[in-house]
Motif scaffolding. Structure first.
Motif, PDB file in Angstrom:
ATOM      1  N   LEU A  67       1.029  -3.331 -19.357  1.00 32.47           N
ATOM      2  CA  LEU A  67       0.224  -2.496 -18.883  1.00 32.47           C
ATOM      3  C   LEU A  67       0.700  -1.556 -17.730  1.00 32.47           C
ATOM      4  CD1 LEU A  67      -3.362  -4.114 -19.080  1.00 32.47           C
ATOM      5  CD2 LEU A  67      -2.614  -2.256 -20.843  1.00 32.47           C
ATOM      6  N   ALA A  68       1.302  -2.528 -16.762  1.00 34.38           N
ATOM      7  CA  ALA A  68       1.932  -1.800 -15.882  1.00 34.38           C
ATOM      8  C   ALA A  68       3.088  -0.738 -15.929  1.00 34.38           C
ATOM      9  CB  ALA A  68       2.381  -2.568 -14.715  1.00 34.38           C
ATOM     10  N   ARG A  69       3.692  -1.311 -17.155  1.00 34.27           N
ATOM     11  CA  ARG A  69       4.852  -0.379 -17.523  1.00 34.27           C
ATOM     12  C   ARG A  69       4.309   0.935 -18.063  1.00 34.27           C
ATOM     13  NH1 ARG A  69      10.294  -1.968 -21.256  1.00 34.27           N
ATOM     14  NH2 ARG A  69      10.814  -2.636 -19.062  1.00 34.27           N
ATOM     15  N   ILE A  70       3.450   0.824 -18.967  1.00 34.17           N
ATOM     16  CA  ILE A  70       2.667   2.071 -19.511  1.00 34.17           C
ATOM     17  C   ILE A  70       2.379   2.796 -18.432  1.00 34.17           C
ATOM     18  CG2 ILE A  70       0.678   2.676 -20.948  1.00 34.17           C
ATOM     19  CD1 ILE A  70       1.175   0.408 -22.657  1.00 34.17           C
ATOM     20  N   ALA A  71       1.638   2.612 -17.409  1.00 30.42           N
ATOM     21  CA  ALA A  71       0.817   3.309 -16.311  1.00 30.42           C
ATOM     22  C   ALA A  71       2.141   4.055 -15.649  1.00 30.42           C
ATOM     23  CB  ALA A  71       0.044   2.527 -15.655  1.00 30.42           C
ATOM     24  N   LEU A  72       3.383   3.216 -15.285  1.00 27.81           N
ATOM     25  CA  LEU A  72       4.167   3.684 -14.528  1.00 27.81           C
ATOM     26  C   LEU A  72       5.053   4.810 -15.099  1.00 27.81           C
ATOM     27  CD1 LEU A  72       5.607   0.520 -13.026  1.00 27.81           C
ATOM     28  CD2 LEU A  72       4.468   2.307 -11.546  1.00 27.81           C
ATOM     29  N   GLU A  73       5.181   4.619 -16.384  1.00 25.02           N
ATOM     30  CA  GLU A  73       5.920   5.591 -17.333  1.00 25.02           C
ATOM     31  C   GLU A  73       5.158   6.831 -17.696  1.00 25.02           C
ATOM     32  OE1 GLU A  73       7.495   3.296 -20.388  1.00 25.02           O
ATOM     33  OE2 GLU A  73       9.250   2.556 -19.522  1.00 25.02           O
ATOM     34  N   ALA A  74       3.875   6.743 -17.777  1.00 23.53           N
ATOM     35  CA  ALA A  74       3.150   7.871 -17.998  1.00 23.53           C
ATOM     36  C   ALA A  74       2.713   8.571 -16.815  1.00 23.53           C
ATOM     37  CB  ALA A  74       1.713   7.320 -18.678  1.00 23.53           C
ATOM     38  N   GLY A  75       2.823   7.864 -15.427  1.00 19.71           N
ATOM     39  CA  GLY A  75       2.398   8.605 -14.343  1.00 19.71           C
ATOM     40  C   GLY A  75       0.827   8.651 -14.110  1.00 19.71           C
ATOM     41  N   VAL A  76       0.090   7.842 -14.490  1.00 20.66           N
ATOM     42  CA  VAL A  76      -1.350   7.957 -14.356  1.00 20.66           C
ATOM     43  C   VAL A  76      -1.783   7.880 -12.985  1.00 20.66           C
ATOM     44  CG1 VAL A  76      -1.337   6.742 -16.815  1.00 20.66           C
ATOM     45  CG2 VAL A  76      -1.702   5.557 -14.642  1.00 20.66           C
ATOM     46  N   ARG A  77      -2.956   8.734 -12.893  1.00 20.15           N
ATOM     47  CA  ARG A  77      -3.709   8.780 -11.905  1.00 20.15           C
ATOM     48  C   ARG A  77      -4.586   7.437 -11.497  1.00 20.15           C
ATOM     49  NH1 ARG A  77      -6.766   8.592  -8.086  1.00 20.15           N
ATOM     50  NH2 ARG A  77      -7.988  10.276  -7.029  1.00 20.15           N
ATOM     51  N   GLY A  78      -4.741   6.548 -12.526  1.00 24.43           N
ATOM     52  CA  GLY A  78      -5.417   5.323 -12.512  1.00 24.43           C
ATOM     53  C   GLY A  78      -5.806   4.715 -13.741  1.00 24.43           C
ATOM     54  N   LEU A  79      -6.062   3.479 -13.704  1.00 24.99           N
ATOM     55  CA  LEU A  79      -6.444   2.559 -14.889  1.00 24.99           C
ATOM     56  C   LEU A  79      -8.164   2.581 -14.907  1.00 24.99           C
ATOM     57  CD1 LEU A  79      -3.809   1.403 -13.874  1.00 24.99           C
ATOM     58  CD2 LEU A  79      -4.052  -0.041 -15.852  1.00 24.99           C
ATOM     59  N   PHE A  80      -8.794   2.677 -15.909  1.00 21.95           N
ATOM     60  CA  PHE A  80     -10.365   2.313 -15.921  1.00 21.95           C
ATOM     61  C   PHE A  80     -10.801   1.806 -17.283  1.00 21.95           C
ATOM     62  CE2 PHE A  80      -9.880   6.104 -18.508  1.00 21.95           C
ATOM     63  CZ  PHE A  80     -10.754   6.183 -19.260  1.00 21.95           C
ATOM     64  N   GLY A  81     -11.946   1.358 -17.410  1.00 26.29           N
ATOM     65  CA  GLY A  81     -12.475   0.711 -18.554  1.00 26.29           C
ATOM     66  C   GLY A  81     -13.696  -0.157 -18.382  1.00 26.29           C
ATOM     67  N   CYS A  82     -14.180  -0.559 -19.221  1.00 29.03           N
ATOM     68  CA  CYS A  82     -15.301  -1.394 -19.606  1.00 29.03           C
ATOM     69  C   CYS A  82     -14.797  -2.770 -19.591  1.00 29.03           C
ATOM     70  CB  CYS A  82     -16.290  -0.919 -20.423  1.00 29.03           C
ATOM     71  SG  CYS A  82     -17.259   0.359 -20.079  1.00 29.03           S
ATOM     72  N   ALA A  83     -14.908  -3.661 -18.719  1.00 31.93           N
ATOM     73  CA  ALA A  83     -14.540  -5.166 -18.789  1.00 31.93           C
ATOM     74  C   ALA A  83     -15.767  -5.932 -19.502  1.00 31.93           C
ATOM     75  CB  ALA A  83     -14.332  -5.760 -17.421  1.00 31.93           C
ATOM     76  N   SER A  84     -15.705  -6.401 -20.353  1.00 31.18           N
ATOM     77  CA  SER A  84     -16.731  -6.815 -21.244  1.00 31.18           C
ATOM     78  C   SER A  84     -17.074  -8.572 -21.124  1.00 31.18           C
ATOM     79  CB  SER A  84     -16.775  -6.554 -22.741  1.00 31.18           C
ATOM     80  OG  SER A  84     -16.479  -5.201 -22.875  1.00 31.18           O
ATOM     81  N   PHE A  85     -18.043  -8.861 -20.889  1.00 30.27           N
ATOM     82  CA  PHE A  85     -18.489 -10.509 -20.907  1.00 30.27           C
ATOM     83  C   PHE A  85     -19.256 -10.756 -22.115  1.00 30.27           C
ATOM     84  CE2 PHE A  85     -18.747  -9.025 -16.118  1.00 30.27           C
ATOM     85  CZ  PHE A  85     -18.677 -10.441 -15.703  1.00 30.27           C
ATOM     86  N   PRO A  86     -18.739 -11.707 -22.847  1.00 27.06           N
ATOM     87  CA  PRO A  86     -19.438 -12.152 -24.216  1.00 27.06           C
ATOM     88  C   PRO A  86     -20.607 -12.369 -23.804  1.00 27.06           C
ATOM     89  CG  PRO A  86     -17.759 -13.714 -23.698  1.00 27.06           C
ATOM     90  CD  PRO A  86     -17.686 -12.600 -22.615  1.00 27.06           C
ATOM     91  N   GLY A  87     -21.737 -11.737 -24.738  1.00 28.18           N
ATOM     92  CA  GLY A  87     -23.158 -12.159 -24.624  1.00 28.18           C
ATOM     93  C   GLY A  87     -23.913 -11.317 -23.608  1.00 28.18           C
ATOM     94  N   ALA A  88     -24.871 -10.485 -24.538  1.00 27.77           N
ATOM     95  CA  ALA A  88     -25.649  -9.616 -23.776  1.00 27.77           C
ATOM     96  C   ALA A  88     -26.604  -9.835 -22.782  1.00 27.77           C
ATOM     97  CB  ALA A  88     -26.359  -8.711 -24.811  1.00 27.77           C
ATOM     98  N   ASP A  89     -26.802 -11.277 -22.699  1.00 31.97           N
ATOM     99  CA  ASP A  89     -27.985 -11.814 -21.990  1.00 31.97           C
ATOM    100  C   ASP A  89     -27.419 -11.919 -20.390  1.00 31.97           C
ATOM    101  OD1 ASP A  89     -29.825 -12.896 -20.445  1.00 31.97           O
ATOM    102  OD2 ASP A  89     -30.159 -14.763 -21.843  1.00 31.97           O
ATOM    103  N   TRP A  90     -27.511 -11.183 -19.555  1.00 32.07           N
ATOM    104  CA  TRP A  90     -26.992 -11.102 -18.251  1.00 32.07           C
ATOM    105  C   TRP A  90     -27.036 -12.373 -17.455  1.00 32.07           C
ATOM    106  CZ3 TRP A  90     -29.203 -11.835 -13.557  1.00 32.07           C
ATOM    107  CH2 TRP A  90     -30.901 -11.669 -13.586  1.00 32.07           C
TER     108      TRP A  90
END
Length: 250
Positions: free
Chosen positions: A126-149
């Protein structure tokens, strides 16, 4: 390629070989089938997603060629953030206003017993992809399995102690069901168990100095709880950035 008028770009990356393992991007129907099979083990309710047709699939293979881990990766120009996966649950207009190119990893899945080294190689890729593409940042939805918080109460309480995305990058609410986890601050009784219950992708983001949304969202369709997380590449601590660069680049 486009999805609903938004441009999502599949990244390019030369393979990385470390410790008998290999990180590479999926290539062909056989790879795609293997990726989806592992994803379905990790997320039984995970169905076909339009983003799979336009994003790339990162694969971590073991010494015997077995698929150990996978994560979907897409490069997203700021003007196309509304077409990202995270935008289904969060209003990313503040992020879009910052401009630049962003990397969205998602749908992370690891085989039982994959081990820390496989995850480490995944982060390096992931770091290689980010470095080679010159991204501003990484973002995403980190997901917990199970909807009951409630099942993730202590892990969410750990997030209450993490930096919340600054105003210029803080996503707005969109999902109808939300959990304001800052209210859980101070309820952690077992730090080790709470950390173990935190998704690996989220731990990776936080290790890079990432920041999180001020609420989690409930996804009944996938039976998961999502937390928006963002890492600005120029805010990664110097020592961590240099370590990742050394690991990612030959």
């Amino acid at each position: 390629m486009s999805r609903g008028g938004a441009t999502i770009i599949a990244p390019q990356m030369a393979g990385i070989a470390r410790g008998g393992m290999r990180a590479r991007l999926a290539d062909g129907a056989g790879d795609t089938d293997a990726v989806m099979a592992l994803r379905h083990q990790a997320w039984p309710s995970d169905g076909a997603d339009p983003l799979d047709a336009v994003a790339g699939q990162l694969m971590i293979e073991g010494r015997d060629g077995r698929l150990l881990a996978t994560v979907r990766v897409g490069l997203v120009p700021a003007l196309s953030l509304a077409g990202s996966y995270s935008a289904r649950f969060y209003d990313l207009a503040p992020l879009a206003a910052e401009g630049g190119l962003w990397l969205e990893p998602g749908r992370f899945a690891a085989a039982p017993g994959a081990g820390w080294e496989a995850l480490r190689l995944c982060w390096a890729a992931l770091a290689r992809i980010a470095l080679e593409a010159g991204v501003r940042g990484l973002f995403g939805c980190a997901s917990f399995p199970g909807a009951d918080w409630q099942h993730h109460r202590e892990a969410l309480a750990l997030l209450a102690a993490q930096p919340v995305s600054p105003g210029v990058l803080r996503p707005g609410p969109r999902a109808p069901e939300r959990v304001a986890y800052p209210a859980l601050a101070g309820v952690v009784s077992d730090q080790k168990a709470a950390l173990a219950g935190t998704p690996p992708l989220l731990r990776f983001y936080l290790s890079l100095g990432g920041h999180v949304s001020d609420h989690a969202v409930v996804d009944r369709q996938l039976d998961t709880l999502h937390v928006f997380t963002c890492v600005e590449t120029d805010k990664i601590p110097k020592a961590r950035r240099e370590s990742l660069r050394a690991l990612a680049m030959d």
